[in-house]
Design a protein around this motif. Structure first.
Motif, PDB file in Angstrom:
ATOM      1  N   MET A  43       0.837  -1.181   0.000  1.00 43.35           N
ATOM      2  CA  MET A  43       0.000   0.000   0.000  1.00 43.35           C
ATOM      3  C   MET A  43       0.885   1.250   0.000  1.00 43.35           C
ATOM      4  N   ASP A  44       0.706   2.156  -0.986  1.00 45.36           N
ATOM      5  CA  ASP A  44       1.535   3.369  -0.998  1.00 45.36           C
ATOM      6  C   ASP A  44       1.132   4.216   0.213  1.00 45.36           C
ATOM      7  N   ASN A  45       2.034   5.107   0.671  1.00 44.09           N
ATOM      8  CA  ASN A  45       1.751   5.718   1.977  1.00 44.09           C
ATOM      9  C   ASN A  45       1.110   7.106   1.866  1.00 44.09           C
ATOM     10  N   SER A  46       0.392   7.343   0.710  1.00 41.81           N
ATOM     11  CA  SER A  46      -0.379   8.593   0.681  1.00 41.81           C
ATOM     12  C   SER A  46      -1.601   8.393   1.582  1.00 41.81           C
ATOM     13  N   ILE A  47      -1.988   9.446   2.262  1.00 41.09           N
ATOM     14  CA  ILE A  47      -3.132   9.359   3.169  1.00 41.09           C
ATOM     15  C   ILE A  47      -4.400   9.203   2.346  1.00 41.09           C
ATOM     16  N   LYS A  48      -5.227   8.247   2.737  1.00 39.45           N
ATOM     17  CA  LYS A  48      -6.467   7.980   1.986  1.00 39.45           C
ATOM     18  C   LYS A  48      -7.689   8.326   2.818  1.00 39.45           C
ATOM     19  N   TYR A  49      -8.815   8.422   2.113  1.00 39.44           N
ATOM     20  CA  TYR A  49     -10.096   8.789   2.737  1.00 39.44           C
ATOM     21  C   TYR A  49     -10.871   7.516   3.046  1.00 39.44           C
ATOM     22  N   ALA A  50     -11.335   7.397   4.294  1.00 40.90           N
ATOM     23  CA  ALA A  50     -12.138   6.219   4.666  1.00 40.90           C
ATOM     24  C   ALA A  50     -13.489   6.668   5.209  1.00 40.90           C
ATOM     25  N   LEU A  51     -14.490   5.872   4.909  1.00 38.73           N
ATOM     26  CA  LEU A  51     -15.841   6.147   5.391  1.00 38.73           C
ATOM     27  C   LEU A  51     -16.448   4.856   5.900  1.00 38.73           C
ATOM     28  N   HIS A  52     -16.940   4.894   7.152  1.00 43.05           N
ATOM     29  CA  HIS A  52     -17.527   3.708   7.764  1.00 43.05           C
ATOM     30  C   HIS A  52     -18.895   4.096   8.290  1.00 43.05           C
ATOM     31  N   GLY A  53     -19.924   3.435   7.774  1.00 34.94           N
ATOM     32  CA  GLY A  53     -21.268   3.835   8.220  1.00 34.94           C
ATOM     33  C   GLY A  53     -22.301   2.747   7.991  1.00 34.94           C
ATOM     34  N   LYS A  54     -23.515   3.003   8.441  1.00 36.80           N
ATOM     35  CA  LYS A  54     -24.566   1.991   8.319  1.00 36.80           C
ATOM     36  C   LYS A  54     -25.830   2.569   7.711  1.00 36.80           C
ATOM     37  N   LEU A  55     -26.583   1.691   7.076  1.00 39.72           N
ATOM     38  CA  LEU A  55     -27.924   1.991   6.592  1.00 39.72           C
ATOM     39  C   LEU A  55     -28.855   0.988   7.277  1.00 39.72           C
ATOM     40  N   ILE A  56     -29.972   1.458   7.788  1.00 42.84           N
ATOM     41  CA  ILE A  56     -30.899   0.551   8.461  1.00 42.84           C
ATOM     42  C   ILE A  56     -32.101   0.317   7.557  1.00 42.84           C
ATOM     43  N   ALA A  57     -32.352  -0.959   7.250  1.00 40.32           N
ATOM     44  CA  ALA A  57     -33.481  -1.316   6.378  1.00 40.32           C
ATOM     45  C   ALA A  57     -34.749  -1.445   7.215  1.00 40.32           C
ATOM     46  N   GLN A  58     -35.896  -1.321   6.564  1.00 42.27           N
ATOM     47  CA  GLN A  58     -37.161  -1.618   7.237  1.00 42.27           C
ATOM     48  C   GLN A  58     -37.123  -3.089   7.657  1.00 42.27           C
ATOM     49  N   GLU A  59     -37.883  -3.398   8.684  1.00 42.59           N
ATOM     50  CA  GLU A  59     -37.801  -4.745   9.259  1.00 42.59           C
ATOM     51  C   GLU A  59     -37.965  -5.832   8.198  1.00 42.59           C
ATOM     52  N   GLY A  60     -37.021  -6.766   8.180  1.00 44.77           N
ATOM     53  CA  GLY A  60     -37.072  -7.909   7.259  1.00 44.77           C
ATOM     54  C   GLY A  60     -36.514  -7.611   5.880  1.00 44.77           C
ATOM     55  N   LYS A  61     -36.045  -6.349   5.657  1.00 45.61           N
ATOM     56  CA  LYS A  61     -35.553  -5.998   4.316  1.00 45.61           C
ATOM     57  C   LYS A  61     -34.027  -5.843   4.279  1.00 45.61           C
ATOM     58  N   GLY A  62     -33.376  -6.285   5.339  1.00 44.34           N
ATOM     59  CA  GLY A  62     -31.914  -6.168   5.403  1.00 44.34           C
ATOM     60  C   GLY A  62     -31.239  -6.911   4.265  1.00 44.34           C
ATOM     61  N   ASN A  63     -31.731  -8.094   3.974  1.00 43.53           N
ATOM     62  CA  ASN A  63     -31.161  -8.904   2.895  1.00 43.53           C
ATOM     63  C   ASN A  63     -31.278  -8.190   1.548  1.00 43.53           C
ATOM     64  N   GLU A  64     -32.449  -7.640   1.321  1.00 43.47           N
ATOM     65  CA  GLU A  64     -32.701  -6.931   0.053  1.00 43.47           C
ATOM     66  C   GLU A  64     -31.763  -5.732  -0.063  1.00 43.47           C
ATOM     67  N   GLU A 103     -15.990   9.498   9.071  1.00 45.30           N
ATOM     68  CA  GLU A 103     -14.887   9.745   8.125  1.00 45.30           C
ATOM     69  C   GLU A 103     -13.576   9.670   8.896  1.00 45.30           C
ATOM     70  N   TRP A 104     -12.599   9.004   8.321  1.00 49.28           N
ATOM     71  CA  TRP A 104     -11.279   8.994   8.952  1.00 49.28           C
ATOM     72  C   TRP A 104     -10.205   8.896   7.890  1.00 49.28           C
ATOM     73  N   ASN A 105      -8.964   9.093   8.321  1.00 47.20           N
ATOM     74  CA  ASN A 105      -7.865   9.190   7.353  1.00 47.20           C
ATOM     75  C   ASN A 105      -6.943   7.986   7.506  1.00 47.20           C
ATOM     76  N   ILE A 106      -6.800   7.251   6.420  1.00 44.56           N
ATOM     77  CA  ILE A 106      -5.972   6.046   6.450  1.00 44.56           C
ATOM     78  C   ILE A 106      -4.492   6.421   6.358  1.00 44.56           C
ATOM     79  N   LEU A 107      -3.713   5.900   7.297  1.00 39.69           N
ATOM     80  CA  LEU A 107      -2.258   6.133   7.295  1.00 39.69           C
ATOM     81  C   LEU A 107      -1.525   5.005   6.587  1.00 39.69           C
TER      82      LEU A 107
END
Lengths: 106, 106
Positions: free
Chosen positions: A1-22, A96-100
């Motif tokens: 992995m080259d050592n330029s700082i990269k952009y990271a995003l970690h998050g969630k989406l919540i589906a209506q009940e029973g639609k997580g698979n979809e 959002e966080w910065n990958i080292l």
């Protein structure tokens, strides 16, 4: 992995009940589209340990700009159109966080 | 990426004030050791957007067992010994989730 700082995003989406698979299938298809997106190193989809309707995404991009531009990748806006109606409320902003560096991505 | 469900862990370690860089270096070295760890697909180190002493790690493993066994990789326990004294309090438990698929790791 080259050592330029990269952009990271970690998050969630919540589906209506029973639609997580979809919702997960929609996001997995989006992940396949990201293969051709400029600056995309990682776009991983998963499910929370305690709630099958809680779909998590973690992404690594060269830059935030590359991430934002990925909305223009062919097919992405249609997928968003499919996902929004089965969400349970407004998505929260992800972390959002910065990958080292590390191992596992080029 | 094969479609077996994988184990993911996303969490942070907070360094004492001004020691974020030092902690990040220790964890980046740990990441290099993970290249040889069984079942390790990703071990990425980064820094929070708002606090240079908040060091984030996101990991993907074939199984939780592989993750737990990585403590036995040569050199890891020494690194933990270096990191603990410069932490700011007890580390919080990270977020465990299950990877369904995506792009960017083999």
């Amino acid at each position: 992995m080259d050592n330029s700082i990269k952009y990271a995003l970690h998050g969630k989406l919540i589906a209506q009940e029973g639609k997580g698979n979809e919702l997960a299938k929609i996001l997995l298809y989006a992940a396949s589209l990201m293969k051709s997106a400029k600056g995309c190193h990682l776009y991983i989809v998963g499910v929370g340990n305690n709630n099958p309707d809680e779909i998590w995404i973690t992404e690594i991009w060269d830059t935030k700009e590359d991430h934002d531009n990925s909305l223009n990748v062919a097919g992405v806006r249609e997928l968003i159109g499919k996902a929004l109606p089965i969400l349970n409320g407004r998505p929260e902003k992800g972390q959002e966080w910065n990958i080292l560096g590390g191992t596992g991505i080029d």
